[in-house]
Design a protein around this motif. Structure first.
Motif, PDB file in Angstrom:
ATOM      1  N   ASP A  35       9.665 -10.324  -0.567  1.00 37.21           N
ATOM      2  CA  ASP A  35       8.446  -9.576  -0.858  1.00 37.21           C
ATOM      3  C   ASP A  35       8.770  -8.518  -1.910  1.00 37.21           C
ATOM      4  O   ASP A  35       9.506  -7.566  -1.637  1.00 37.21           O
ATOM      5  N   LYS A  36       8.249  -8.674  -3.103  1.00 36.12           N
ATOM      6  CA  LYS A  36       8.571  -7.748  -4.199  1.00 36.12           C
ATOM      7  C   LYS A  36       8.149  -6.319  -3.890  1.00 36.12           C
ATOM      8  O   LYS A  36       8.762  -5.368  -4.372  1.00 36.12           O
ATOM      9  N   HIS A  37       7.130  -6.140  -3.072  1.00 40.54           N
ATOM     10  CA  HIS A  37       6.656  -4.800  -2.740  1.00 40.54           C
ATOM     11  C   HIS A  37       7.679  -4.038  -1.906  1.00 40.54           C
ATOM     12  O   HIS A  37       7.769  -2.817  -1.996  1.00 40.54           O
ATOM     13  N   VAL A  38       8.451  -4.746  -1.104  1.00 38.65           N
ATOM     14  CA  VAL A  38       9.500  -4.112  -0.306  1.00 38.65           C
ATOM     15  C   VAL A  38      10.528  -3.472  -1.227  1.00 38.65           C
ATOM     16  O   VAL A  38      10.875  -2.299  -1.077  1.00 38.65           O
ATOM     17  N   GLY A  39      11.002  -4.219  -2.208  1.00 42.15           N
ATOM     18  CA  GLY A  39      11.965  -3.681  -3.164  1.00 42.15           C
ATOM     19  C   GLY A  39      11.403  -2.533  -3.982  1.00 42.15           C
ATOM     20  O   GLY A  39      12.097  -1.549  -4.247  1.00 42.15           O
ATOM     21  N   GLU A  40      10.142  -2.652  -4.364  1.00 41.70           N
ATOM     22  CA  GLU A  40       9.503  -1.589  -5.148  1.00 41.70           C
ATOM     23  C   GLU A  40       9.349  -0.323  -4.317  1.00 41.70           C
ATOM     24  O   GLU A  40       9.578   0.779  -4.819  1.00 41.70           O
ATOM     25  N   LEU A  41       8.984  -0.457  -3.044  1.00 39.13           N
ATOM     26  CA  LEU A  41       8.871   0.713  -2.176  1.00 39.13           C
ATOM     27  C   LEU A  41      10.238   1.365  -1.993  1.00 39.13           C
ATOM     28  O   LEU A  41      10.366   2.591  -2.057  1.00 39.13           O
ATOM     29  N   LEU A  42      11.248   0.572  -1.813  1.00 37.36           N
ATOM     30  CA  LEU A  42      12.598   1.093  -1.636  1.00 37.36           C
ATOM     31  C   LEU A  42      13.038   1.924  -2.841  1.00 37.36           C
ATOM     32  O   LEU A  42      13.771   2.905  -2.696  1.00 37.36           O
ATOM     33  N   GLU A  43      12.567   1.569  -4.031  1.00 37.05           N
ATOM     34  CA  GLU A  43      12.915   2.302  -5.248  1.00 37.05           C
ATOM     35  C   GLU A  43      12.436   3.760  -5.217  1.00 37.05           C
ATOM     36  O   GLU A  43      13.026   4.617  -5.873  1.00 37.05           O
ATOM     37  N   TYR A  44      11.381   4.044  -4.474  1.00 36.79           N
ATOM     38  CA  TYR A  44      10.849   5.406  -4.406  1.00 36.79           C
ATOM     39  C   TYR A  44      11.517   6.243  -3.319  1.00 36.79           C
ATOM     40  O   TYR A  44      11.275   7.440  -3.217  1.00 36.79           O
ATOM     41  N   CYS A  45      12.335   5.629  -2.522  1.00 33.46           N
ATOM     42  CA  CYS A  45      12.955   6.274  -1.369  1.00 33.46           C
ATOM     43  C   CYS A  45      14.225   7.017  -1.786  1.00 33.46           C
ATOM     44  O   CYS A  45      15.082   6.456  -2.468  1.00 33.46           O
ATOM     45  N   LYS A  73       6.034  10.797  -5.741  1.00 33.07           N
ATOM     46  CA  LYS A  73       7.156  11.028  -6.646  1.00 33.07           C
ATOM     47  C   LYS A  73       6.705  11.728  -7.930  1.00 33.07           C
ATOM     48  O   LYS A  73       7.467  12.484  -8.520  1.00 33.07           O
ATOM     49  N   LYS A  74       5.451  11.507  -8.334  1.00 34.12           N
ATOM     50  CA  LYS A  74       4.910  12.219  -9.499  1.00 34.12           C
ATOM     51  C   LYS A  74       4.891  13.725  -9.252  1.00 34.12           C
ATOM     52  O   LYS A  74       4.902  14.516 -10.190  1.00 34.12           O
ATOM     53  N   LEU A  75       4.863  14.113  -7.973  1.00 33.08           N
ATOM     54  CA  LEU A  75       4.878  15.526  -7.585  1.00 33.08           C
ATOM     55  C   LEU A  75       6.286  15.991  -7.216  1.00 33.08           C
ATOM     56  O   LEU A  75       6.465  17.060  -6.646  1.00 33.08           O
ATOM     57  N   ASN A  76       7.274  15.164  -7.545  1.00 31.25           N
ATOM     58  CA  ASN A  76       8.687  15.466  -7.277  1.00 31.25           C
ATOM     59  C   ASN A  76       9.008  15.648  -5.801  1.00 31.25           C
ATOM     60  O   ASN A  76       9.874  16.454  -5.444  1.00 31.25           O
ATOM     61  N   LYS A  77       8.300  14.918  -4.952  1.00 31.36           N
ATOM     62  CA  LYS A  77       8.568  14.980  -3.518  1.00 31.36           C
ATOM     63  C   LYS A  77       9.803  14.146  -3.177  1.00 31.36           C
ATOM     64  O   LYS A  77       9.982  13.051  -3.687  1.00 31.36           O
ATOM     65  N   GLU A 118       0.821  -1.205   0.000  1.00 28.26           N
ATOM     66  CA  GLU A 118       0.000   0.000   0.000  1.00 28.26           C
ATOM     67  C   GLU A 118       0.862   1.264   0.000  1.00 28.26           C
ATOM     68  O   GLU A 118       0.576   2.233  -0.712  1.00 28.26           O
ATOM     69  N   VAL A 119       1.918   1.259   0.807  1.00 26.40           N
ATOM     70  CA  VAL A 119       2.761   2.447   0.936  1.00 26.40           C
ATOM     71  C   VAL A 119       3.479   2.753  -0.373  1.00 26.40           C
ATOM     72  O   VAL A 119       3.690   3.913  -0.722  1.00 26.40           O
ATOM     73  N   LYS A 120       3.814   1.726  -1.152  1.00 25.51           N
ATOM     74  CA  LYS A 120       4.487   1.993  -2.435  1.00 25.51           C
ATOM     75  C   LYS A 120       3.567   2.749  -3.392  1.00 25.51           C
ATOM     76  O   LYS A 120       4.032   3.553  -4.190  1.00 25.51           O
ATOM     77  N   GLU A 121       2.247   2.502  -3.310  1.00 23.44           N
ATOM     78  CA  GLU A 121       1.305   3.232  -4.165  1.00 23.44           C
ATOM     79  C   GLU A 121       1.305   4.719  -3.799  1.00 23.44           C
ATOM     80  O   GLU A 121       1.289   5.589  -4.672  1.00 23.44           O
ATOM     81  N   LEU A 122       1.347   4.996  -2.502  1.00 32.81           N
ATOM     82  CA  LEU A 122       1.433   6.379  -2.036  1.00 32.81           C
ATOM     83  C   LEU A 122       2.746   7.005  -2.486  1.00 32.81           C
ATOM     84  O   LEU A 122       2.763   8.129  -3.002  1.00 32.81           O
ATOM     85  N   ALA A 123       3.840   6.295  -2.320  1.00 39.19           N
ATOM     86  CA  ALA A 123       5.150   6.805  -2.719  1.00 39.19           C
ATOM     87  C   ALA A 123       5.189   7.116  -4.214  1.00 39.19           C
ATOM     88  O   ALA A 123       5.739   8.142  -4.632  1.00 39.19           O
ATOM     89  N   ARG A 124       4.579   6.249  -5.009  1.00 42.51           N
ATOM     90  CA  ARG A 124       4.534   6.474  -6.456  1.00 42.51           C
ATOM     91  C   ARG A 124       3.842   7.805  -6.776  1.00 42.51           C
ATOM     92  O   ARG A 124       4.323   8.590  -7.599  1.00 42.51           O
TER      93      ARG A 124
END
Length: 149
Positions: free
Chosen positions: A108-118, A86-90, A77-83
């Motif tokens: 857990d693939k979602h962990v890696g995907e969330l980390l990508e937005y960090c 990031k569209k707003l350049n935060k 869920e948090v990765k969707e928020l992060a995505r």
């Protein structure tokens, strides 16, 4: 997502002025934790990505920090928020009780995907014996500030 609270205008949860989203749920249960009520996922308020975005955008000049609890407990869920953020350049800082090595080796693939937005990760559990209030942006000397972007 289960959210404990959203706080605006923080200057202690990352560089610059930040809006901090405190997520519910944490498996670490660090002794001396400053937010033990966040350990239980049930203590959080259910919020959608849009509800959180609306709150974040009510203070548009800040960057974002994910804290907790443990944001990676709700990685999907948090990765969707992060995505969306990031569209707003935060710029996104994330606090976690896991080490970056643990996160990178997660199945857990979602962990890696969330980390990508960090952009910046503050990793490692809070260890009261290593508490050091002179350190910027972290509570104990074992925690690392890792610039990912």
């Amino acid at each position: 997502m289960k959210v404990m609270g959203i706080h605006h205008d923080s200057v202690v949860d990352g560089e610059g002025l930040r809006t901090v989203i405190f997520f519910a749920g944490c498996p670490h249960h660090c002794f001396g934790c400053h937010n033990p009520e966040s350990w239980n996922l049930k203590n959080g308020k259910e919020m959608s990505v849009q509800e959180i975005m609306d709150e974040v955008l009510s203070n548009p000049l800040t960057d974002i920090t994910f804290s907790g609890g443990e944001p990676f407990c709700q990685a999907k869920e948090v990765k969707e928020l992060a995505r969306e953020l990031k569209k707003l350049n935060k710029n996104i800082w994330m606090y976690t009780g896991y080490t970056i090595e643990q996160l990178k080796s997660s199945e857990d693939k979602h962990v890696g995907e969330l980390l990508e937005y960090c952009d910046v990760l503050v990793d490692g559990p809070f260890i009261i014996e290593k508490r050091d209030i002179t350190l910027p942006f972290r509570g104990s000397s074992n925690q690392r500030i890792i610039k990912l972007k």
